[in-house]
Design a protein around this motif. Structure first.
Motif, PDB file in Angstrom:
ATOM      1  N   UNK A 186       0.814  -1.222   0.000  1.00  0.00           N
ATOM      2  CA  UNK A 186       0.000   0.000   0.000  1.00  0.00           C
ATOM      3  C   UNK A 186       0.848   1.273   0.000  1.00  0.00           C
ATOM      4  N   UNK A 187       2.175   1.130   0.055  1.00  0.00           N
ATOM      5  CA  UNK A 187       3.010   2.319   0.202  1.00  0.00           C
ATOM      6  C   UNK A 187       3.447   2.923  -1.117  1.00  0.00           C
ATOM      7  N   UNK A 188       3.505   4.260  -1.160  1.00  0.00           N
ATOM      8  CA  UNK A 188       4.073   4.953  -2.322  1.00  0.00           C
ATOM      9  C   UNK A 188       5.594   4.817  -2.238  1.00  0.00           C
ATOM     10  N   UNK A 189       6.206   4.335  -3.327  1.00  0.00           N
ATOM     11  CA  UNK A 189       7.627   4.048  -3.193  1.00  0.00           C
ATOM     12  C   UNK A 189       8.476   4.581  -4.340  1.00  0.00           C
ATOM     13  N   UNK A 190       7.855   5.036  -5.425  1.00  0.00           N
ATOM     14  CA  UNK A 190       8.658   5.414  -6.575  1.00  0.00           C
ATOM     15  C   UNK A 190       8.309   6.842  -7.006  1.00  0.00           C
ATOM     16  N   UNK A 191       9.328   7.677  -7.114  1.00  0.00           N
ATOM     17  CA  UNK A 191       9.130   9.051  -7.598  1.00  0.00           C
ATOM     18  C   UNK A 191       8.371   9.042  -8.917  1.00  0.00           C
ATOM     19  N   UNK A 192       7.469   9.974  -9.053  1.00  0.00           N
ATOM     20  CA  UNK A 192       6.739  10.195 -10.306  1.00  0.00           C
ATOM     21  C   UNK A 192       5.709   9.133 -10.662  1.00  0.00           C
ATOM     22  N   UNK A 193       5.497   8.156  -9.773  1.00  0.00           N
ATOM     23  CA  UNK A 193       4.354   7.278 -10.004  1.00  0.00           C
ATOM     24  C   UNK A 193       3.092   8.137  -9.939  1.00  0.00           C
ATOM     25  N   UNK A 194       2.129   7.765 -10.787  1.00  0.00           N
ATOM     26  CA  UNK A 194       0.895   8.550 -10.792  1.00  0.00           C
ATOM     27  C   UNK A 194      -0.124   7.949  -9.840  1.00  0.00           C
ATOM     28  N   UNK A 195      -0.851   8.822  -9.189  1.00  0.00           N
ATOM     29  CA  UNK A 195      -1.817   8.355  -8.185  1.00  0.00           C
ATOM     30  C   UNK A 195      -3.227   8.473  -8.758  1.00  0.00           C
ATOM     31  N   UNK A 196      -3.909   7.353  -8.771  1.00  0.00           N
ATOM     32  CA  UNK A 196      -5.257   7.300  -9.344  1.00  0.00           C
ATOM     33  C   UNK A 196      -6.245   6.961  -8.231  1.00  0.00           C
ATOM     34  N   UNK A 197      -7.352   7.682  -8.197  1.00  0.00           N
ATOM     35  CA  UNK A 197      -8.427   7.334  -7.263  1.00  0.00           C
ATOM     36  C   UNK A 197      -9.534   6.652  -8.058  1.00  0.00           C
ATOM     37  N   UNK A 198      -9.815   5.405  -7.683  1.00  0.00           N
ATOM     38  CA  UNK A 198     -10.928   4.681  -8.288  1.00  0.00           C
ATOM     39  C   UNK A 198     -12.178   4.909  -7.451  1.00  0.00           C
ATOM     40  N   UNK A 199     -13.314   5.101  -8.106  1.00  0.00           N
ATOM     41  CA  UNK A 199     -14.574   5.283  -7.395  1.00  0.00           C
ATOM     42  C   UNK A 199     -14.899   6.747  -7.193  1.00  0.00           C
TER      43      UNK A 199
END
Lengths: 83, 733, 236
Positions: free
Chosen positions: B560-573
């Motif tokens: 569940x952790x953010x670990x990589x620079x520049x990964x995009x964050x998507x909210x489903x729902x």
């Protein structure tokens, strides 16, 4: 029959984190006179013999070999008649 | 018999009358005691049975549903998972350490009586606020007991959950779940078949502890009980470990027909339930039962709840081999009786029959009550509270920090670091994530496990709260990439003789059933714990769901952790204005009110499928369920868990506090590599699920803005420290 | 090279050690029962973690009198390789094969967590694949891992470079904050003077696969295999 009452306690100088924690709690509860708390174990062993000298030798050996660890602990005991 | 005597044992006048009818005579003292424990709610489910029938219990992968010691679910390759959850609320309220410890011991025995090797333990706790020293004592004791017992057994405590609410102050909940692994061919049912077969007693000796524990579990707690310190059994995990190894060896050698734990209602329940399942009887000679104390009466021997004892029905000629195995493990093994054909439980002492009752009378003929149900009057008041005029927080950063420090949302490390969650070297993801993940050695597969429940939602709407408990457990599993398979549940409620409690119970079961149907996760068993009340006040209705899921490929297990620079964050729902029953409302506005969030099960199912597909396709770097505390807390948790910040830009017409802290269901946060973004969005479109890119991973702060205005910017260090230090600070007093 | 993993009543780390040696290190390994009295044919004996005899009285105190322990003591005195992990370390202390004793963790609670260890001596059969001062990550899981020796014995241990692993922070600094249990001088693992008996509280068998979060334990166990193979190829 004899009843051996054995007290195993930490040697002086050996840290006793449980005892320290209890001491702090007692101070926090207002028992300002508490200077220190040391914990230990209390054991009762019923022995078939009525011979105090033999029992004493045996208890001594039990303490040395198993019940106390001489690196950190010391022991003392009493022997009394029991039913 | 004097009414006073049977009433004290927990029987009503009506029930005593039924016993007389069945036997055609007055029962004697021993028999009355046996009926009293077997007809208690704990053993007989007399108040819950008609309602529990609503649960869906079948699916092609369910190998054993309710009615056995534990449920069994197929996981392919000839293997199956055995699992069950059970409460130990009342003993834990009196003596939290031993209560919780023996709770673990009992549920683990339920797993290995099925022939399975236990592989993991989970726990669910409900306590009053930690500001109260009594609740701290209960928490320290219960956690100490759980860790003492499971650590010594060498079983990893891989997941758990705990919530703090004033409603649990007088009546804490301690539910323990155990999970085991088994080959299909080794699955054992607790049956006493084969006329003449030896009935064997193995394990610890019988003492006077815990007599009438089952009845005790079926009564309300009172202040005097607390003072009385009634018989709480004491656990010996070392002996349980020996018992476990000996039993598994006995099963491997195919020496027995069946076995059952002498847990609640002790020798009585284990013997008559095994006989009833096989439509046989048993003759037991109490003179042969190993005892720890002198002068025990037949009544005490039949009802003792001494721990770590097992009743076996040996195959013909297997007795000596069983004795040898037990000797090797340093355990006593004694034949105490035999299986008979007449269906009667015949108990003898000193050559005299001290009890003779039909086995089925004790089990199947337990009276069943359809309790009157009435919608509680408090519901109109709490559901219709006007939440629209609440003031907005002036400082969103401060509000978030306050929320993340609340024990319900703060780090539970204080608890789980006391538990050996790495034992058995299968724990791929331990406590602190959405679900625990265990690899299955010798295969490329994994198991995902979780426990979940929200008493506050159920208090505000038990039907929806029950459905959400199931949906959220399934969502937790989907977020690690696992397909949910089935559930076990522990239904913690007040006194079912009160129409309002009966209504809550019924509604919760209806809601859970609806979600189980929709998500195809049938119920394989569980436990009902009624009478969770103090001074006439019921706890929040608190159904707890334990769920197991399967990962086809362990390498795809998702964190569940953010670990990589520049990964995009998507909210489903979608996020709706749903702050009813939320942590935000409770912590920031000191209100438990409103309606819990809506749950659209079709949407829920589609979101979960999407998450699983995207994970299996290798498109997802992190997935996290948006649950208590809403989007803002989910973001904070992903930032803390991965040790990497995020910058979030939201656009919405909702009030900022609603947007951040609403607990709308069926939402999942994903972090994906930039190259995978479009494929995930396309998948979402295909399934008709709203998916919004809301930001980027990176930096060492969590910054959230809404419509161009920065709501808060908090450093990772401050967030993590606040989150991590809250419970330890409270526990330090 | 052949390993023997000793199973006491209440041991529970034996399967983890077995799995690490068998599946990961690919070395021959057998379980040895506490009631056995013969350990011949084995090149390294492992006393695994767990709660032998429930750890009643003191951790390891009762296991030390199991029948197999006489054979273990003879094997060790004759220079055989013995590795005591967690409860196994406690048993070695109680048996007098290593100096010192274990107290309850100073936090008074069981601790399960990853720790950083600084490798203090690489000239041992158990640590030769590491660099001097290297920081490795190995998990702990114990309630009585607070290692104690008196000042004189500690000085001796230090002088003879018998401290092999010490709890440290990720950068290798030996600090109080990095000490998870209160051990004297942050001691996590020690070796006997002759260099063939190692006891350590951290659990190397739990970190032999990246899937479970780390593999420094594999290097440690591989050290033993390397050392043995070198010794045997030299005809030693």
């Amino acid at each position: 029959m004899l009843l051996a009452k054995i007290y195993v306690t930490f040697k002086e100088g050996v840290p006793d984190p449980q005892g320290e924690t209890m001491g702090q709690s007692l101070l926090a509860m207002g028992y300002q006179g508490v200077l220190s708390v040391r914990t230990g174990k209390y054991l009762e062993i019923k022995l078939a013999t009525a011979d105090k000298d033999a029992a004493s030798r045996e208890v001594e050996e039990m303490c040395r070999r198993l019940l106390a660890n001489s690196v950190i602990e010391q022991y003392r005991y009493t022997l009394e008649e029991c039913c | 018999m004097e009414p006073k005597v049977y009433r004290q044992m927990g029987l009503t006048d009506y029930e005593y009358g039924r016993i007389k009818e069945i036997l055609g005579r007055e029962p004697n003292y021993v028999e009355t005691g046996m009926f009293a424990v077997m007809w208690s709610e704990h053993c007989g489910y007399k108040n819950s049975r008609p309602v529990l029938k609503l649960f869906p219990t079948e699916a092609p992968w369910v190998l054993q549903g309710p009615g056995e010691n534990a449920g069994v679910v197929d996981i392919g390759d000839g293997q199956a998972v055995v699992f069950k959850i059970e409460s130990h609320n009342h003993p834990s309220a009196i003596e939290p350490f031993q209560g919780a410890a023996t709770g673990v011991g009992g549920i683990v025995r339920d797993i290995f009586t099925m022939g399975a090797r236990p592989i993991a333990v989970l726990n669910s706790l409900r306590l009053g606020p930690l500001e109260n020293p009594r609740n701290r004592y209960l928490m320290a004791g219960a956690v100490g007991g759980i860790s003492f017992y499971s650590n010594c057994l060498g079983l990893p405590t891989v997941a758990g959950e705990v919530y703090f609410e004033p409603t649990y102050s007088g009546n804490p909940l301690v539910n323990a779940m155990a999970v085991g692994l088994i080959e299909h061919k080794d699955i054992l049912r607790a049956k006493a078949s084969g006329i003449g077969n030896d009935v064997m007693y193995i394990g610890a000796r019988t003492g006077r502890d815990g007599i009438h524990g089952a009845t005790f579990a079926s009564e309300e707690l009172s202040m005097t009980m607390e003072a009385q310190q009634p018989a709480v059994p004491v656990g010996d995990p070392f002996r349980e470990k020996l018992l476990l190894e000996a039993c598994l060896e006995i099963i491997k050698e195919d020496l027995i027909i069946g076995m059952q734990d002498m847990g609640a209602a002790g020798l009585t329940s284990s013997s008559c339930e095994m006989a009833a399942r096989a439509v046989t009887g048993m003759e037991l000679n109490l003179d042969l039962v190993p005892r720890r104390e002198e002068g025990m009466t037949p009544y005490e021997i039949m009802l003792s709840e001494s721990q770590e004892r097992m009743l076996l029905v040996a195959k013909e000629g297997a007795r000596e081999r069983i004795e040898a195995i037990c000797r090797r493990w340093g355990l006593e093994a004694v034949v105490i009786g035999r299986v008979t054909s007449d269906g009667i439980m015949r108990i003898k002492e000193k050559g005299r029959v001290v009890a003779a009752v039909p086995a089925k009378a004790l089990t199947d003929q337990c009276p069943v009550y359809e309790r009157e149900r009435r919608r509680p009057s408090y519901l109109d008041r709490v559901q219709n509270t006007d939440l629209s005029s609440l003031p907005e927080p002036e400082d969103y950063g401060a509000a978030l920090l306050k929320l993340i420090a609340t024990p319900n949302l703060a780090s539970k490390e204080w608890i789980y670091r006391q538990c050996d969650y790495m034992a058995r070297t299968d724990t791929v993801a331990g406590p602190g994530g959405d679900a625990a993940v265990l690899r299955i050695k010798g295969t490329g597969k994994g198991l995902a496990l979780t426990v979940d429940g929200n008493g506050r939602y159920c208090y505000l709407d038990p039907e929806r709260g029950g459905a959400i408990a199931v949906a959220e457990a399934a969502r937790n599993l989907s977020c690690v990439g696992a397909r949910p398979l089935a559930i076990t549940n522990c239904l913690n409620f007040g006194n079912p003789e009160k129409p309002e409690v009966a209504w809550q119970f019924y509604q919760a079961v209806v809601g859970m059933s609806r979600a189980c149907e929709a998500l195809q996760t049938p119920v394989t068993g569980g436990n009902v714990s009624f009478y969770n009340e103090t001074e006439g006040e019921a706890i929040y209705p608190t159904p707890i769901v334990g769920m197991v899921g399967l990962l086809a490929d362990i390498k795809h297990a998702c964190g569940s952790g953010f670990s990589r620079e520049n990964d995009e964050i998507i909210l489903l729902g979608e996020t709706h204005a749903e702050i009813g029953g939320s942590e935000y409302l409770a912590v920031i506005h000191s209100l438990v009110a409103g309606e819990p969030p809506q749950l659209d099960l079709e949407r829920e199912k589609a979101v979960q499928e999407l998450v699983r597909e995207a994970i299996a396709a290798g498109l997802v770097r992190a997935a996290h369920d948006c649950a208590e505390g809403g989007l803002a807390i989910a973001l904070a948790e992903s930032v803390i868990n991965g040790g990497l910040g995020a910058r979030i830009e939201l656009e919405s017409s909702l009030r900022p506090d609603y947007l951040l802290f609403s607990e709308s269901q069926s939402r999942v946060l994903l972090a994906v590599a930039p190259a995978c973004r479009d494929r995930v969005l396309a998948l979402a479109r295909q399934k008709g699920i709203p998916a919004t890119v809301i930001g980027l991973c990176g930096g060492s702060a969590l910054e959230v803005s809404l419509n161009g205005r920065v709501l808060f910017n908090l450093s990772l260090g401050e967030l993590e420290q606040t989150w991590r230090e809250s419970i330890p600070a409270l526990m330090a007093g | 090279m052949k390993f023997g993993v000793i199973v006491f009543p209440g041991s529970n780390g034996e399967q983890d050690v077995y799995h690490a040696l068998d599946e990961v290190l690919r070395q021959p390994v057998d379980y040895l029962w506490h009631g056995d009295t013969d350990v011949s044919g084995y090149d390294c004996l492992v006393l695994p973690g767990g709660f032998s005899y429930g750890n009643y009285l003191r951790a390891g105190a009762i296991a030390r009198f199991a029948p197999i322990m006489s054979a273990v003591i003879d094997f060790a005195r004759a220079g055989g390789l013995v590795l005591g992990i967690c409860n196994g370390f406690q048993i070695l202390l109680e048996a007098g094969l290593l100096p010192g004793a274990m107290l309850r963790n100073d936090c008074l609670q069981f601790r399960c967590q990853w720790t950083h260890l600084r490798v203090e001596n690489t000239a041992t059969p158990f640590s030769n694949r590491f660099r001097q001062g290297q920081v490795i990550r190995v998990p702990i899981a114990h309630g009585e891992g607070n290692y104690y020796v008196d000042a004189a014995t500690l000085a001796e241990l230090e002088a003879n470079r018998q401290v092999v692993f010490r709890y440290c922070d990720p950068s290798g600094k030996v600090t109080t904050a990095a000490n998870p249990n209160g051990s004297v001088a942050n001691i996590a693992g020690i070796i006997n003077r002759e260099g063939n008996i190692l006891g350590m509280m951290p659990r190397p068998e739990r970190c032999v696969e990246e899937l479970l979060g780390g593999s420094d334990g594999r290097e440690m166990l591989a050290s033993v295999v390397d050392w043995w193979q070198r010794g045997n190829s030299n005809g030693a």
